[in-house]
Structures are given as C-alpha cells and as structure tokens.
Design a protein around this motif. Structure first.
Motif, PDB file in Angstrom:
ATOM      1  N   ASN A   1      -7.337   6.912   2.504  1.00 46.94           N
ATOM      2  CA  ASN A   1      -6.314   6.479   1.559  1.00 46.94           C
ATOM      3  C   ASN A   1      -5.638   5.202   2.012  1.00 46.94           C
ATOM      4  O   ASN A   1      -4.861   4.610   1.271  1.00 46.94           O
ATOM      5  CB  ASN A   1      -5.237   7.555   1.408  1.00 46.94           C
ATOM      6  N   GLY A   2      -5.849   4.841   3.275  1.00 49.42           N
ATOM      7  CA  GLY A   2      -5.205   3.636   3.789  1.00 49.42           C
ATOM      8  C   GLY A   2      -3.755   3.833   4.136  1.00 49.42           C
ATOM      9  O   GLY A   2      -2.987   2.882   4.227  1.00 49.42           O
ATOM     10  N   ASP A   3      -3.332   5.059   4.325  1.00 53.99           N
ATOM     11  CA  ASP A   3      -1.927   5.287   4.644  1.00 53.99           C
ATOM     12  C   ASP A   3      -1.832   6.378   5.716  1.00 53.99           C
ATOM     13  O   ASP A   3      -1.977   7.547   5.424  1.00 53.99           O
ATOM     14  CB  ASP A   3      -1.201   5.741   3.367  1.00 53.99           C
ATOM     15  N   ILE A   4      -1.618   5.940   6.957  1.00 47.75           N
ATOM     16  CA  ILE A   4      -1.519   6.954   8.011  1.00 47.75           C
ATOM     17  C   ILE A   4      -0.087   7.080   8.503  1.00 47.75           C
ATOM     18  O   ILE A   4       0.174   7.335   9.661  1.00 47.75           O
ATOM     19  CB  ILE A   4      -2.484   6.681   9.178  1.00 47.75           C
TER      20      ILE A   4
ATOM     21  N   ALA B   1     -10.689   2.918  -0.571  1.00 48.69           N
ATOM     22  CA  ALA B   1     -10.033   2.487   0.650  1.00 48.69           C
ATOM     23  C   ALA B   1      -9.421   1.113   0.472  1.00 48.69           C
ATOM     24  O   ALA B   1     -10.111   0.162   0.153  1.00 48.69           O
ATOM     25  CB  ALA B   1     -11.042   2.466   1.781  1.00 48.69           C
TER      26      ALA B   1
ATOM     27  N   LEU C   1      -6.770   8.155   6.411  1.00 42.56           N
ATOM     28  CA  LEU C   1      -7.388   6.868   6.721  1.00 42.56           C
ATOM     29  C   LEU C   1      -8.117   6.331   5.498  1.00 42.56           C
ATOM     30  O   LEU C   1      -8.055   5.136   5.182  1.00 42.56           O
ATOM     31  CB  LEU C   1      -8.369   7.019   7.893  1.00 42.56           C
TER      32      LEU C   1
ATOM     33  N   TRP D   1     -10.377   5.606  15.767  1.00 39.07           N
ATOM     34  CA  TRP D   1      -9.021   5.970  16.201  1.00 39.07           C
ATOM     35  C   TRP D   1      -9.090   7.108  17.202  1.00 39.07           C
ATOM     36  O   TRP D   1      -9.828   8.072  17.010  1.00 39.07           O
ATOM     37  CB  TRP D   1      -8.167   6.419  15.009  1.00 39.07           C
TER      38      TRP D   1
ATOM     39  N   ASP E   1       0.804  -1.205   0.000  1.00 42.20           N
ATOM     40  CA  ASP E   1       0.000   0.000   0.000  1.00 42.20           C
ATOM     41  C   ASP E   1       0.837   1.255   0.000  1.00 42.20           C
ATOM     42  O   ASP E   1       0.327   2.331   0.177  1.00 42.20           O
ATOM     43  CB  ASP E   1      -0.889   0.036   1.228  1.00 42.20           C
TER      44      ASP E   1
ATOM     45  N   GLU F   1      -5.783  -2.931   3.623  1.00 41.49           N
ATOM     46  CA  GLU F   1      -4.878  -2.868   4.767  1.00 41.49           C
ATOM     47  C   GLU F   1      -4.339  -1.465   4.935  1.00 41.49           C
ATOM     48  O   GLU F   1      -4.074  -0.758   3.971  1.00 41.49           O
ATOM     49  CB  GLU F   1      -3.723  -3.845   4.557  1.00 41.49           C
ATOM     50  N   LEU F   2      -4.184  -1.081   6.212  1.00 40.84           N
ATOM     51  CA  LEU F   2      -3.767   0.265   6.514  1.00 40.84           C
ATOM     52  C   LEU F   2      -2.257   0.297   6.697  1.00 40.84           C
ATOM     53  O   LEU F   2      -1.692  -0.533   7.393  1.00 40.84           O
ATOM     54  CB  LEU F   2      -4.459   0.653   7.819  1.00 40.84           C
TER      55      LEU F   2
ATOM     56  N   THR G   1       0.776   1.852   8.453  1.00 37.36           N
ATOM     57  CA  THR G   1       1.014   2.694   9.621  1.00 37.36           C
ATOM     58  C   THR G   1       2.512   2.890   9.801  1.00 37.36           C
ATOM     59  O   THR G   1       3.318   2.173   9.207  1.00 37.36           O
ATOM     60  CB  THR G   1       0.445   2.055  10.903  1.00 37.36           C
TER      61      THR G   1
ATOM     62  N   ALA H   1      -0.941   1.119  16.497  1.00 38.03           N
ATOM     63  CA  ALA H   1      -1.994   0.409  15.759  1.00 38.03           C
ATOM     64  C   ALA H   1      -2.801  -0.504  16.675  1.00 38.03           C
ATOM     65  O   ALA H   1      -3.987  -0.704  16.469  1.00 38.03           O
ATOM     66  CB  ALA H   1      -1.383  -0.391  14.617  1.00 38.03           C
TER      67      ALA H   1
END
Lengths: 489, 359, 418
Positions: free
Chosen positions: A401-404, A81, A399, A137, A72, A84-85, A87, A93
């Motif tokens: 975008n799935g990329d924090i 979305a 979030l 979150w 990702d 998987e995120l 992080t 997480a």
C-alpha cells in the motif's frame, strides 16, 4: 559498613552510567518476553475491524508522522504500489528496519508459558531476516517484560508508542487481559494495533477492542464446539465448572449456550465456582453428585488435576474436556495421568506440534530445529508462528500500500485475510464482528503413548495428542450471533 | 491435657465466659457432626479423613514455623520457598536421569529392590540437602541479625522468599516436576468412603514430627533452645551457643518445610504429585494454623493445624448452600476467619505464651 | 543563626519543619527542578539526568515513584512512627481503589458506578480506607508484633477474595480483567468538558505538556501536601504520642497516653494515605482496577520501600520509593547497554556478566528463553529487589536515611574522623 559504602558507590556509578546511555539503546533482542499464560486469561483482540475502524485509520495515516509524504497519506486502500513510501515512528527508513513490539511477561506469573511463545516469535523473525526480510526490510522485534503487572505494561507501552529507538509500528504480542484492556484506548489514540495473548470473546466487539486484533477462536465458541462434540459421543448430561472472570466465565457461558441449543441437561452449573488456590471440595462434590456424562472445565492445569483426581476418587466415571488452557500435557506425568489418558479430551484452536501436514507446520519445525534446537518441545510455538505470520503479512500489505506508518498497519490489517498456512483457520478483521469471528476448533485425544516429556526441539517427539476431529464448526457455533459472552461492563 | 485444661481456665480456676463460649460452640459443632455421621456415614468418614489429612499437612508446616520462631523469635516467611526448594531436591533425585549440570547418571535410579526403597533413600538425602540449605541461609542472613529488632529479621525472610522463588520458578523452570510418590493417588475404601494413602501418610508423618519435636524440646539442645527463646542474652551468659541453636532450628525448619512441600503435592491438597510454583502457597495457607495455635507452641501447631483443616474441609463439604454471600471458593478464607475469631478471644493463640510487658 | 545548625534558642524553633536557611534553599531549588522537569526549558536541558527523567518514556516511572511515596508515607505513620507493623497496606489501598472506581467510575449492567468528579472520589477513597482501618483496629490493638503482621496479611487475602466474588466484582470489576479506573480529569460535576483535562496532551502556560506530564504535576502536588501533612503529624502531639507507644507502650500509658485511641488514630490516618494512594495507583498508573493487584507482594514492596528509605522519617519513604521503583529500570537499561559493548574494560565485563544464546559462563542471560539455569535480566531484577531488602537490613538498618546521616556527619567533622 565499609562494604555497604562500596556497594552504594557501585550502584550509584552504575545508575549514572545507565542514565547517561539510557536513551540511546535499542533493546533489540536483549529483552526477554513471554507469551501468555494459560489460566489468567489474557487478552485477545479480535478487532472485528468494523468499517469505521479502517476509515479512521486511513484518515489519520498522515496525522501522526512524516508530513513530507503527505500525498500518500491516505494510501491505506490504494492497491497499486505508490512510488513513495510513507513511513513514521517505529521505522528506520535509512537502515530499512521496521520494529515490532512484544509487550510480554518474562518474569511474572505466566513467564514459563509466555517465555516460550516470545522465544518462538523471535526465532520466526531471525529466520525471516536471515532470508532477506520482507522486500529488503529487516524486522526488528523489541521485547520488553511486563512482569504480568498492569502499570509496567502501561509504562512499556509508553516506550513502544513513543518516538525513540524502541518505538514500534505495532504490538505483535500484548500479554494479559487487564493489561491489554488498560492500553486499549491508547491504542486507538495512537492508531496502533496489538495482537493480544488471550482469547476473550469481548475483544471482537469494537467498543471494547477496536485496535485489539484477536487471533483464533475465542473461549466461548471453543466451548460451544467442545460441548457439541462431547454431547454427540457421550450423552446429554453436562456439568460445567470454571474460574470466575473473563477467561473462566467466557468458557462456561459458551458451554451453556451450546447446552441450551442442543437441549442438554446442565446437571451441575459451576460457572465461576472454581477459585484457584482454594480447596475444591464443594465443586468436586457437586460434580460427583450430579452424575454427569461429561464435564466442561475452564480452569488451569493444576486446578483441573485437582478436580479430575478428586472426582475420580469420589467414583465419578464421566468424560472430561475443557478450554485449551485447562490442559497441559505435563499432567500426563502426574498422579492423574492414567485417568486423564483415558478420560480427558483436549480442545484447542490451532493444530498442534507435528500433527497433520500443513505446509506452515513443516516450516516451523525445520526453523525451530535449526535455530532453537535446545528449546523444550512445546505446542506454544504454534502461537508464536501464528503471530509472526500475521505480523509479516500485515507488513507486506502495508508495504504494497506504500504506507508503513502505524495507521497504515491498522489499515492493512483491516484489508487482508491472513493465510496461516494450515496452522489455524485463516482470519480477517475487516468486516462485521459476526463475520470476522473464527468459529473452528479442534478436538484431540490426550495420549500418553505419543508424549515425550522433557524432550527438546532437536530430539523431537510428540506432545501427547492425537487428532480426533478438526477443524470443525458445530451447528451451535455456526448459528451463534456474535456478542461478547461474558459481559464485563 | 492437664496443661490444656489449666490454660483454658483462668487464674481463679473458674470457667471464663470465653471458655464457656468455646465449649458451647464446640458442642453445637459436635452435635452437627454427629447428625452428619448418622445421616451419611460414608461421606462423613471421607470428609473427616480428608480434613485430618489436610490438617496434618498444615501441622507439619506449622511445626516448622514454630521451631524457627521458638529459636529466633521470628516468623519465617520464606517457608514456602523452602518447601518448594526442598521438594525440588527430591524431584531431582527421583525423577531425573542425570545429576543436574552433569552427565553422571542418577545413582538413586539404580538402587535394587522395590522402588520405594530408592524413593525412601532419596527422601533422606533430600532432607539433608534441605537442612543444608537452611543452614546456609541462616548463616548468611539470620546470624548477623542476632540482637536486631525482630521485625527486621521477619522482613529479611520476606526478601529471602522473593529470591528463592525466582530461583525455583525461573531458574529451575518448574511447571510440573514429578515426585514419583510411591503410593500415588491410590487409596482404600471403607464402604463407599474413599481414603487416600497419602492422607494416612500425612497423618502419620505429622504424628512422628510432633513426637520428634516434643522429645527434642526435652533433650539438652532443646532445653538450650527454650532458654534462647526465653532470653537470648541470659542464655548466652549461661554459656549456650545461640548461633548453634539458630542453626539447628533453621535446619529442622527447612526439613519440615520440605516434608510439608512434598505432602502439599498429594491428596487431599493437590492431585498432581508434582512440584508446581503453587506449591509454595501451602506456607501461607498454614499461617492461620500457626497463629491460631500460638507461634511458640508445638502442641498449638498440631492442634491449630487440625482445627483449621477440619474447619476448611467441613465448611467446603457441608456449608456450600448456606454461605453463598461468601462467594465461590470460600474454603480459601475459612482459615483466616477462624484465625481472626481465635485471636479476638486469645491474642496469643490457643497455646501461645503471652508477651510479658514491662515498663 | 546561620552556620549553627544545632543551636536552637526555643522549643518552637527546634520543632520547625526546616530549621535552617540552607535547608530551605536546597529544598526550594529541588522543588523548582522537580517542577521544571517535564518542561522544554533551556535550564532543564542543561541538567542531563533531570531532562531524561522528565522524558515521556520515564515519566510513568516517576509517577509511580510519587504514588509509592504517598502509600509509604502512610505506612510509615503506622509502622515507622507508631511501631504497628502491618502487612495489610495493600488491602487498604485496594479499598481505596475500589471506592474510587465506585464513586468515579461509570455504571453499567454489571458494574456499580456513580460517575462523580475527582474532588469527590479521591478524598472518598481515603475516607473509605480510613474507615476500614478504624473498623479493623479494635482487633489489631489487641495484637502485638508478628501476630499483628500475620492478621493484617490475612486481610489482604480476604480483600482479594471478596473483590472477586459475584457481588464484589460489581464494584471491583471482573476477576482477571478488572474495570476501567476513573479518569483524573478535574470536573466541577458531571459535565462533558472537564475543567482541567488531564487525559490528553495540551499546552499549559505556553509549555507543551503531555498527559503523563499533567498527571505528574497532579501527583507531585499531592505528594508535597501529603509529605508536609505527615511531617506535621509526626512532630506534633499525635506523632509524639505514637512514638511513645512505639518505644514502650506501657510506659506511654503510664504517662497518660490513651493507647487504644492513638492506635486507632494511627490505623485511620495510615489507611487514609493508603486509600488515596490506591485510588491514584489505579487511576494514574494502571488505568485498570483489578482486585488481584492488591496482593501480598504489593504490601511487601511498601515495607521494602520503608525499610530501604528509612523508617520513622519523612524523607525516608520518598527516597526509598525512588530507589525501589527506579533501580530495576536502571539495571535493565544498563544491561542492554552492556550487551552492545564490545572490547575495552566494559567489553570484558560484559563477557563475564552476560551470556547470549550461543552460551558462555555469564550469569545474566541476554536471550529470552534460557536453555539452562541462567536467569534473564528481568528475573535478576526481582532477585536484586530481594537482595536489596536483605542487604539493607543487615548492613544498614536505618536505610538510605542512615547512610545520609553518616555521610552528613562525616563532612560535618571533616577533616577530623570524630
């Protein structure tokens, strides 16, 4: 001497204990932080989000953290979305906690002002977390004091940008112009962004503040709008007086740009002529002898009072206005209160407490009444709310975008247009600097009849302003091609 | 003035080159001022009043420095903190509805008669509080240092300044705390020349303070104080209570600091009539006056204050075009330049007592 | 001579820097630990305090200690050894910083800069400040005691004022914003790739070193050099002359010590130290040169470091710098830890000492904006700094060095009380 030995023993024990537990405490809310101060100029970041800024950000998304989420990594611009995120540092997480940093002045020169701004932002996060956070979150604000000291600011930044329990995904407040300038390069290296507490026009220039995301109208455009407004009402002879430096000269240059565009006569040019703490006789004499119709100031409130009072005593009859940090409603209770009530017009870049019916204003007032009933009533909480809303919306986008990760935050900030709920014009940083710069400002009449000195939030009341016009963009400001007004380098 | 004349002459009674230089400089300035007087008398009168007012504020603060120096042989760097603290006491009495920490209403709000009576009573009570603060500080931090190196005591006062400033700025959280000064920023006009009442008040207060200090030095306690200044041990041997002298000096110094602090919020210094964190800087602005006059001379404090005030305001009014290379805000550094020139000529200030150096 | 630390058989032996073997060994081990501190070694992991100070988050503070130590070593030569108390140390540091940024910084439309490498700008900063010191000293030599202190204080105000004027800002950077300090990278001349890169993380001799660690090694080396230099100045002819002037200037002159010349030397050397420290302060600590940074509070900080550490000694400034720089951080960390403690004795203590937004009677406020008159922990840190100055001067005028002497003498005589 026995006493001293005891003292030393205690201090030693104290430092050992502190040392032993030093690396595992998270500061959470025990810190104090403060916002920004009026006159010293602070930093603003207006990252205009030039196209390469987010391009870089996307590429690096994977570079700095969790390698396991590699697929990702460049999710920066995936709108759908991902499963998987991604992080990284600054995110816990397991506990679903995202940390944001406030590098702010709680004990230094501008502590009275910045403390309020920081406290307001903490209230914002308390309210948000109590209502379920952002998609589950929790946002944990980490507050560290920089005491308005550049090396301390850099030390704090090291903590924020590290990997410990106080690492953060972004700085939602970075107080102080030289302070923010000192970390500007590191911000780019760390792919992190900061919201500065300063409205210097240079931050929007990517070569100065690529990852410094300035919020609201800068001093320069504010001065253009202000001078245009005053010229319509009061005449065409303008006097200008300002502090030296990024704050003062930014405002003064803006005022001169407007004067030239509108064909006004600058009868007294006091750019950089006002030095705080000095006797202001030369400037006062200059203003009085110029016979100006109105004066544009870029100073702090105490010095503005000196100029207003001195010029009034000298028989000056023109109007006064100046950049937002020039005025403090507390001046209404001072010796120049009556004079200012009739002769001063306040310019600013946000709506003020209780003025208008913006939806976010109602939210803010009700949250503050609930969480901070004893805090003094002040307009600076609006700045807290603006910073809070921007941070929240950037995190939401990240979030989605799935990329924090930190880079994900930069990418998200470059994608969105933040909705400030009417507190100030909406803003984006994604495009060209000239398109991204906010050009609206507001003019308020200083009005003692709606001022409740010493009131707390719960008691309510007014902060001493009635809206004259705004948000408005003057022709000069609209036509102005962006460049940093005051060139520091 | 005889002592002034004597001091400016050297031992043989002839005029030294230094004095000649000063007289020359003085007459050039005098001619310049006369020219300005005829050129535009109203501006001149206004500037003169302003500069004498500022000089008086400096003189008041400088007298506080001198009193404390005379007794304890140290410069009190905490004078700025004390000035703000004292002014804050006054502001609690005149501007607050309640006594701090309580719900008891402020008795000074209920004093009958014109408002200045209540204000005057508040000033006297605030002076007592300031004196008390001075006494406490002296007892806790200065008294244990009797007989210690003088510079250590001076550095202690620097430490005090840091502590007091935090309490002033962050505990009380002053932004602008009104002092409700009865004469406000009003004034009267002579022709077109505008003169603030506060300027006159500062001049009168400085004169009263000077006379009070002058007679105090001739009282029994004052003589004891001068003896202590001369030689602490010898004074002790004569049965003088050095501790008491210290205490009196600090109480009086704190009161003078407070008065100076109150005037530092008014024209011609500031226009806010409110205590601000910046009010503390008046002490550092007055330091050149103290040094120029001589650290241990009350006459020096008065004249030093007036000279610095004149130099600062007149330079601001008339030299704006000529000194561009000094940069904007040059009035800020005029006092330091005058001080340094003065010290090159007389290393112990105009009226200071030279230290007697023995092997 | 092992075991007889006070027995000297020659004058030369007595004036050695480290007269005994035990001192040499202890200092050697100490230096080794300092060298290993930021490295990922098995050994450093075993010493908890050391490893933790070598952390990236704490190294900036240690770097600050080193810069403060260099500055205070200089002030010590003037105030501690020669007895000329100066409140103008910040001014000379500012001269150094501005010279450094002029020599080493980049020029642009509004700024002067020559872009020279560090081996020019760092000594250049020292030399320029030393020149300033020598220029000032003829005035200073005429003045004594507090008159000198206040005139040097005036220098600080003059310096900030001129740094902020239109022409001063071309050197010192815009008022309120400053300009970029020169990089510490070591270059031969103006080439693109530095000989030694101090600005990015990297690998040295098989160890991962961060940029902060690299800066630390540079500063550590400089501090050692300057400390040895200071020690040598103090124990040789110049130092002895200065001490004689401090103790009684007329007596010194009678003995044939030219007072004027030695006071000028003292000002020059002390300002050289200050200049180098000022350059390092902006280049290694803040990254931004700003005239307003070099103000009165800065001068006071160095006086405090000197007095808390112990004036007149070489070790004093080093220990004092550590103490003054680190204490606030320790207090802050301790308060944060205390705030989270529940129950037990520490919990009780926390109840008494701290007060949260819900309010009780603790003196340290843990929130941000205090509703009443409480102070938050950051304010208390400043108060503590002031108190430390006062308490040390009242109870231990010799500073931490005096405490050390007392402890040492106690154990020397142990088990006898005297």
């Amino acid at each position: 001497m026995r006493k001293l030995r005891w003292l030393l023993a205690i201090l030693l024990a104290f430092s050992l204990v502190a040392a032993a537990c030093g690396d595992d405490d998270d500061a959470a809310d025990s810190g104090v932080d403060a916002g920004d101060d009026a006159d010293a100029g602070d930093d603003a970041d207006a990252d205009d989000a030039d196209a390469d800024a987010d391009a870089d950000a996307d590429d690096d998304a994977d570079a700095d953290d969790d390698a396991d989420a590699g697929d990702d990594a460049d999710a920066g611009d995936d709108a759908d979305a991902p499963a998987e995120l991604v992080t990284g540092e600054g995110v816990d997480a397991d506990e679903m906690v995202i940390r944001v940093g406030l590098n702010t002045d709680l004990s230094g020169l501008f502590a009275p002002l910045t403390t309020k701004i920081t406290d307001g932002q903490l209230a914002y996060w308390e309210d948000l977390n109590a209502n379920g956070g952002i998609e589950g979150w929790t946002i944990e604000p980490i507050v560290i004091d920089n005491a308005y000291d550049v090396p301390t600011h850099v030390e704090n930044y090291e903590v924020f940008s590290g990997g410990g329990d106080e690492s953060v995904v972004m700085l939602s407040t970075s107080t102080g112009s030289p302070h923010t300038a000192a970390i500007a390069e590191d911000l780019i290296d760390d792919e992190m962004f900061a919201i500065p507490l300063s409205w210097y026009s240079g931050w929007a220039d990517p070569s100065i503040g690529q990852n410094v995301f300035e919020v609201q109208t800068n001093y320069c455009i504010e001065a253009m709008n202000g001078v245009s407004y005053l010229a319509e009402q009061f005449g065409n002879k303008v006097a200008i007086a300002s502090f030296p430096g990024d704050y003062g000269q930014d405002g003064a240059i803006g005022a001169k740009v407007a004067a030239e565009a509108l064909g006004l006569e600058v009868v007294y040019d006091g750019e950089a002529a006002v030095v705080p703490g000095a006797d202001q006789t030369p400037v006062i004499t200059g203003i009085v002898e110029s016979g100006a119709d109105f004066v544009w100031l870029t100073t702090n409130p105490g010095t503005a009072a000196e100029l207003l009072g001195g010029a009034a005593a000298g028989g000056f009859t023109g109007m006064w206005s100046g950049n937002s940090p020039t005025w403090n409603p507390a001046l209404l209770n001072t010796g120049i209160g009556d004079y200012a009530d009739t002769n001063y017009i306040h310019s600013t870049y946000t709506v003020l407490w209780g003025v208008g019916d913006a939806p976010a204003m109602g939210d803010m007032i009700s949250v503050m009444e609930e969480l901070r009933p004893d805090a003094p009533l002040d307009d600076t909480y609006i700045i807290s709310w603006i910073q809070g809303r921007i941070t929240e919306q950037v995190i939401r986008q990240a979030l989605a975008n799935g990329d924090i990760t930190r880079a994900g935050m930069v990418a998200a900030a470059n994608e969105i247009t933040v909705d400030l709920g009417g507190l100030a014009p909406d803003q984006n940083w994604g495009g060209d600097a000239n398109d991204g710069v906010v050009r609206e400002s507001y003019m308020y009449d200083v009005d003692a009849s709606v001022y409740s000195p010493g009131a707390t939030v719960a008691e309510g009341g007014g902060t001493g302003y009635t809206l004259l016009e705004g948000p408005f963009v003057s022709d000069t400001a609209a036509a102005w091609e962006y460049e940093p007004c005051f060139k520091a380098s | 003035m005889t002592s002034l004349t004597l001091r400016l002459l050297n031992a043989r009674g002839s005029v030294s080159p230094v004095v000649a230089f000063m007289v020359g400089l003085g007459s050039v300035l005098g001619v310049f001022m006369l020219l300005q007087l005829f050129n535009d008398p109203e501006i001149f009168i206004q500037t003169l009043a302003k500069s004498l007012g500022l000089g008086s504020v400096y003189a008041i603060i400088a007298l506080g420095f001198v009193l404390i120096f005379k007794a304890t042989q140290t410069v009190n760097f905490a004078q700025g903190g004390l000035a703000v603290a004292g002014a804050l006491f006054l502001s609690f009495l005149v501007a607050d509805d309640h006594i701090p920490f309580t719900t008891i209403s402020n008795p000074f709000n209920d004093i009958p008669g014109p408002s200045w009576i209540g204000w005057g009573a508040s000033v006297i009570v605030a002076m007592c509080f300031a004196a008390l603060l001075g006494l406490v500080i002296e007892r806790l931090t200065i008294r244990p240092m009797i007989g210690q190196p003088l510079f250590s005591v001076a550095v202690i006062t620097l430490g005090l300044e840091i502590v007091i400033r935090v309490f002033n700025n962050d505990a009380v959280k002053i932004e602008f705390r009104s002092l409700e000064v009865p004469w406000g920023v009003d004034g009267f006009r002579i022709g077109d020349a505008f003169i603030n009442w506060s300027t006159m008040a500062a001049m009168i207060t400085a004169a009263i303070a000077f006379v009070a200090v002058y007679f105090f030095y001739r009282s029994r306690t004052g003589i004891a104080m001068r003896a202590v200044a001369f030689d602490q041990e010898a004074a002790m041997a004569q049965g003088i209570d050095v501790g008491r002298v210290f205490a009196i000096a600090w109480a009086a110094g704190a009161v003078l600091a407070m008065i100076g602090g109150v005037f530092a919020t008014q024209p011609p210094v500031r226009q806010t009539l409110s205590v601000e964190p910046e009010t503390a800087t008046i002490a550092f602005r007055a330091l050149p006056a103290v040094i120029l006059g001589g650290l241990d001379s009350a006459t020096g404090a008065l004249l030093g204050g007036l000279i610095i005030g004149l130099a600062e305001i007149f330079a601001g009014q008339y030299a704006a075009g000529e000194v561009g290379w000094l940069g904007a805000g040059y009035p800020l550094i005029v006092p330091y330049i005058v001080m340094i020139i003065g010290l090159i000529i007389r290393p112990y200030g105009l009226f200071g007592t030279p230290e007697i150096r023995r092997v | 001579m092992y075991g007889r630390p006070n027995l000297y058989t020659s004058y030369k032996q007595e004036s050695q820097i480290l007269p005994t073997w035990s001192q040499k060994i202890v200092l050697g081990i100490f230096l080794l630990i300092l060298l290993a501190m930021p490295l990922d070694l098995w050994l450093t992991e075993q010493i908890p305090f050391v490893r933790f100070l070598g952390d990236n988050e704490w190294l900036p503070l240690i770097n600050k200690v080193l810069v403060f130590a260099i500055a205070t070593l200089g002030l010590n030569l003037l105030a501690g050894v020669a007895g000329q108390v100066s409140l103008g140390h910040a001014f000379f540091m500012g001269v150094g910083a501005v010279t450094a940024v002029f020599l080493g910084g980049q020029s642009s439309d509004n700024l002067h800069g020559l872009g020279l490498p560090i081996w020019i700008w760092l000594p250049g900063a020292g030399v320029a400040a030393a020149l300033a010191g020598v220029i000032v000293s003829p005035v200073a030599v005429r003045l004594r005691g507090l008159y000198l202190a206040i005139v040097t204080l005036g220098l600080v105000f003059l310096g900030i004022h001129f740094g902020n004027t239109t022409w001063g800002a071309k050197f010192a950077g815009a008022p309120g914003l400053g300009r970029k300090a020169p990089k510490l990278d070591i270059r031969l001349w103006k080439e693109e790739t530095p000989l030694i890169n101090l600005d990015d993380d990297g690998r040295w001799l098989g160890f991962d070193v961060s940029d902060k660690a690299k800066t630390y090694f540079l500063l550590l080396g400089l501090t050692v050099i300057f400390a040895v230099m200071a020690k040598n100045i103090i124990r040789t002819r110049t130092g002895r002359a200065l001490q004689a002037i401090r103790d009684r200037d007329i007596a010194a002159e009678v003995m044939g010590i030219p007072e004027f010349r030695y006071k000028v030397i003292a000002f020059g050397i002390s300002s050289f130290y200050a200049g180098v420290a000022g350059a390092l302060f902006s280049a290694a600590l803040s990254g931004q040169v700003l005239a307003a940074d070099f103000g009165l509070f800065f001068s006071v900080e160095f006086i405090a470091v000197l007095l808390i550490g112990g004036a007149g000694t070489t070790a004093g400034p080093l220990v004092g710098a550590f103490f003054v720089v680190m204490i606030p951080k320790f207090v802050e960390t301790f308060t944060k830890w205390l705030d989270k403690t529940e129950g037990g004795i520490t919990g009780k203590f926390a109840d008494v000492a701290l007060t949260g937004p819900e309010g009780d009677f603790g003196v340290i406020y843990t929130g941000v904006q205090t509703p009443g008159w409480q102070l938050n922990v950051f304010d208390w840190n400043i108060v503590l700094f002031g108190f430390l100055i006062i308490v040390f001067l009242i109870f231990e005028p010799l500073g931490l060095y005096g405490v050390w002497i007392r402890v040492r003498n106690y154990w020397k005589r142990w088990p006898f009380s005297y």
